[in-house]
Motif scaffolding. Structure first.
Motif, PDB file in Angstrom:
ATOM      1  N   LYS A   1     -13.613  -0.339  -2.675  1.00 40.23           N
ATOM      2  CA  LYS A   1     -12.452   0.427  -2.974  1.00 40.23           C
ATOM      3  C   LYS A   1     -11.298  -0.126  -2.558  1.00 40.23           C
ATOM      4  O   LYS A   1      -9.999  -0.003  -3.468  1.00 40.23           O
ATOM      5  CB  LYS A   1     -12.537   1.941  -2.335  1.00 40.23           C
ATOM      6  CG  LYS A   1     -13.503   2.798  -2.668  1.00 40.23           C
ATOM      7  CD  LYS A   1     -13.874   4.049  -2.031  1.00 40.23           C
ATOM      8  CE  LYS A   1     -14.811   5.118  -2.503  1.00 40.23           C
ATOM      9  NZ  LYS A   1     -14.758   6.127  -1.522  1.00 40.23           N
ATOM     10  N   SER A   2     -10.995  -0.674  -1.627  1.00 45.13           N
ATOM     11  CA  SER A   2      -9.976  -1.544  -1.203  1.00 45.13           C
ATOM     12  C   SER A   2      -9.442  -2.533  -2.266  1.00 45.13           C
ATOM     13  O   SER A   2      -8.204  -2.824  -2.531  1.00 45.13           O
ATOM     14  CB  SER A   2     -10.146  -2.169   0.172  1.00 45.13           C
ATOM     15  OG  SER A   2     -10.020  -0.968   1.148  1.00 45.13           O
TER      16      SER A   2
ATOM     17  N   GLY B   1      -8.198  -1.015  -5.443  1.00 47.31           N
ATOM     18  CA  GLY B   1      -6.818  -0.673  -5.298  1.00 47.31           C
ATOM     19  C   GLY B   1      -5.942  -1.809  -5.259  1.00 47.31           C
ATOM     20  O   GLY B   1      -4.629  -1.925  -5.717  1.00 47.31           O
ATOM     21  N   LEU B   2      -6.288  -2.791  -4.469  1.00 43.14           N
ATOM     22  CA  LEU B   2      -5.530  -4.096  -4.362  1.00 43.14           C
ATOM     23  C   LEU B   2      -5.291  -4.823  -5.759  1.00 43.14           C
ATOM     24  O   LEU B   2      -4.105  -5.141  -6.475  1.00 43.14           O
ATOM     25  CB  LEU B   2      -5.955  -5.105  -3.445  1.00 43.14           C
ATOM     26  CG  LEU B   2      -5.295  -6.332  -3.301  1.00 43.14           C
ATOM     27  CD1 LEU B   2      -3.755  -6.321  -2.920  1.00 43.14           C
ATOM     28  CD2 LEU B   2      -5.923  -7.127  -2.080  1.00 43.14           C
TER      29      LEU B   2
ATOM     30  N   ALA C   1      -5.524  -3.331  -8.695  1.00 43.31           N
ATOM     31  CA  ALA C   1      -4.376  -2.375  -9.523  1.00 43.31           C
ATOM     32  C   ALA C   1      -2.967  -2.607  -9.062  1.00 43.31           C
ATOM     33  O   ALA C   1      -2.167  -2.718 -10.090  1.00 43.31           O
ATOM     34  CB  ALA C   1      -4.984  -0.943  -9.431  1.00 43.31           C
ATOM     35  N   ALA C   2      -2.840  -2.608  -7.673  1.00 46.97           N
ATOM     36  CA  ALA C   2      -1.399  -2.973  -7.190  1.00 46.97           C
ATOM     37  C   ALA C   2      -0.886  -4.170  -7.689  1.00 46.97           C
ATOM     38  O   ALA C   2       0.122  -4.420  -8.138  1.00 46.97           O
ATOM     39  CB  ALA C   2      -1.371  -2.874  -5.880  1.00 46.97           C
TER      40      ALA C   2
ATOM     41  N   LEU D   1      -3.051  -0.523   2.955  1.00 44.17           N
ATOM     42  CA  LEU D   1      -3.628   0.527   2.043  1.00 44.17           C
ATOM     43  C   LEU D   1      -2.472   1.366   1.768  1.00 44.17           C
ATOM     44  O   LEU D   1      -2.155   1.916   0.596  1.00 44.17           O
ATOM     45  CB  LEU D   1      -4.430   1.412   2.764  1.00 44.17           C
ATOM     46  CG  LEU D   1      -5.889   0.617   2.800  1.00 44.17           C
ATOM     47  CD1 LEU D   1      -6.944   1.296   3.623  1.00 44.17           C
ATOM     48  CD2 LEU D   1      -6.767   0.048   1.478  1.00 44.17           C
TER      49      LEU D   1
ATOM     50  N   ILE E   1      -0.361  -0.303  -1.011  1.00 41.70           N
ATOM     51  CA  ILE E   1      -0.701  -0.137  -2.058  1.00 41.70           C
ATOM     52  C   ILE E   1      -0.611   1.221  -2.878  1.00 41.70           C
ATOM     53  O   ILE E   1      -0.424   1.167  -3.988  1.00 41.70           O
ATOM     54  CB  ILE E   1      -2.483  -0.450  -2.244  1.00 41.70           C
ATOM     55  CG1 ILE E   1      -2.668  -1.857  -1.940  1.00 41.70           C
ATOM     56  CG2 ILE E   1      -2.995   0.190  -3.420  1.00 41.70           C
ATOM     57  CD1 ILE E   1      -4.108  -2.177  -1.344  1.00 41.70           C
ATOM     58  N   SER E   2      -0.567   2.183  -2.022  1.00 41.04           N
ATOM     59  CA  SER E   2      -0.592   3.536  -2.324  1.00 41.04           C
ATOM     60  C   SER E   2       0.993   3.703  -2.897  1.00 41.04           C
ATOM     61  O   SER E   2       1.057   4.150  -4.047  1.00 41.04           O
ATOM     62  CB  SER E   2      -0.849   4.604  -1.347  1.00 41.04           C
ATOM     63  OG  SER E   2      -0.362   5.885  -1.471  1.00 41.04           O
TER      64      SER E   2
ATOM     65  N   LEU F   1       1.373   2.195  -6.051  1.00 40.27           N
ATOM     66  CA  LEU F   1       0.691   2.989  -7.590  1.00 40.27           C
ATOM     67  C   LEU F   1       1.553   4.307  -7.605  1.00 40.27           C
ATOM     68  O   LEU F   1       1.747   4.513  -8.738  1.00 40.27           O
ATOM     69  CB  LEU F   1      -0.655   3.384  -6.803  1.00 40.27           C
ATOM     70  CG  LEU F   1      -1.621   2.284  -6.691  1.00 40.27           C
ATOM     71  CD1 LEU F   1      -3.006   2.825  -6.207  1.00 40.27           C
ATOM     72  CD2 LEU F   1      -1.759   1.486  -7.981  1.00 40.27           C
ATOM     73  N   ASN F   2       2.078   4.777  -6.617  1.00 40.37           N
ATOM     74  CA  ASN F   2       2.782   6.005  -6.714  1.00 40.37           C
ATOM     75  C   ASN F   2       4.430   5.786  -7.358  1.00 40.37           C
ATOM     76  O   ASN F   2       5.056   6.546  -8.179  1.00 40.37           O
ATOM     77  CB  ASN F   2       3.152   6.810  -5.484  1.00 40.37           C
ATOM     78  CG  ASN F   2       1.948   7.506  -5.135  1.00 40.37           C
ATOM     79  OD1 ASN F   2       1.837   8.602  -5.828  1.00 40.37           O
ATOM     80  ND2 ASN F   2       1.308   6.958  -4.090  1.00 40.37           N
TER      81      ASN F   2
END
Length: 133
Positions: free
Chosen positions: A13-14, A17-18, A20-21, A65, A68-69, A72-73
């Motif tokens: 999952k990390s 997410g990475l 995607a960022a 994390l 990354i959030s 994405l936000n």
């Protein structure tokens, strides 16, 4: 009963997410150095994330994390603000004379500052959408 994700799942999952960022940061025009600084990852981890290898796993700490959030936000807020790709992806690299940018681009502010700078950029961009949700 609480289920705890296996460490392999967390690393997968990390990595997702990475990746995607990193893809978003590249679309915003961030250099590799800027992206690595914004996400607080090593150049080698950044390079691995760019390869989009679905089997790759990575362990990230809470700070990484959170970064990354925030990326994405920020992207989600920009998607609400802008319909056209030029603004959606170009805004982050444009010089901005408003607070908190003071003539720098949002990417510069995020790359040159720490977590607080990243959060300030998020808050500013998120506030621009106002009642558009």
């Amino acid at each position: 009963m609480t289920t705890v994700a296996a460490p392999t799942e967390d690393r997968a999952k990390s990595a997702a997410g990475l990746r995607a960022a990193v893809a978003i940061l590249e679309k915003w025009g961030a250099s590799g150095e800027q992206a690595a600084a914004i996400l607080r990852v090593s150049r080698s981890t950044y390079a691995r994330a760019r390869r989009h290898d679905p089997e790759w796993r990575v362990s990230l700490d809470e700070d990484q994390l959170t970064r990354i959030s925030l990326v994405l936000n920020i992207h989600a807020s920009l998607r609400v603000l802008f319909d056209n790709p030029e603004n959606l992806y170009g805004f982050m690299a444009m010089a901005n004379h408003n607070v908190p940018f003071h003539g720098r681009s949002p990417l510069q502010v995020m790359a040159e500052g720490g977590m607080l700078a990243l959060y300030d950029v998020f808050r500013h961009i998120d506030s621009l959408r106002g009642g558009q949700w």
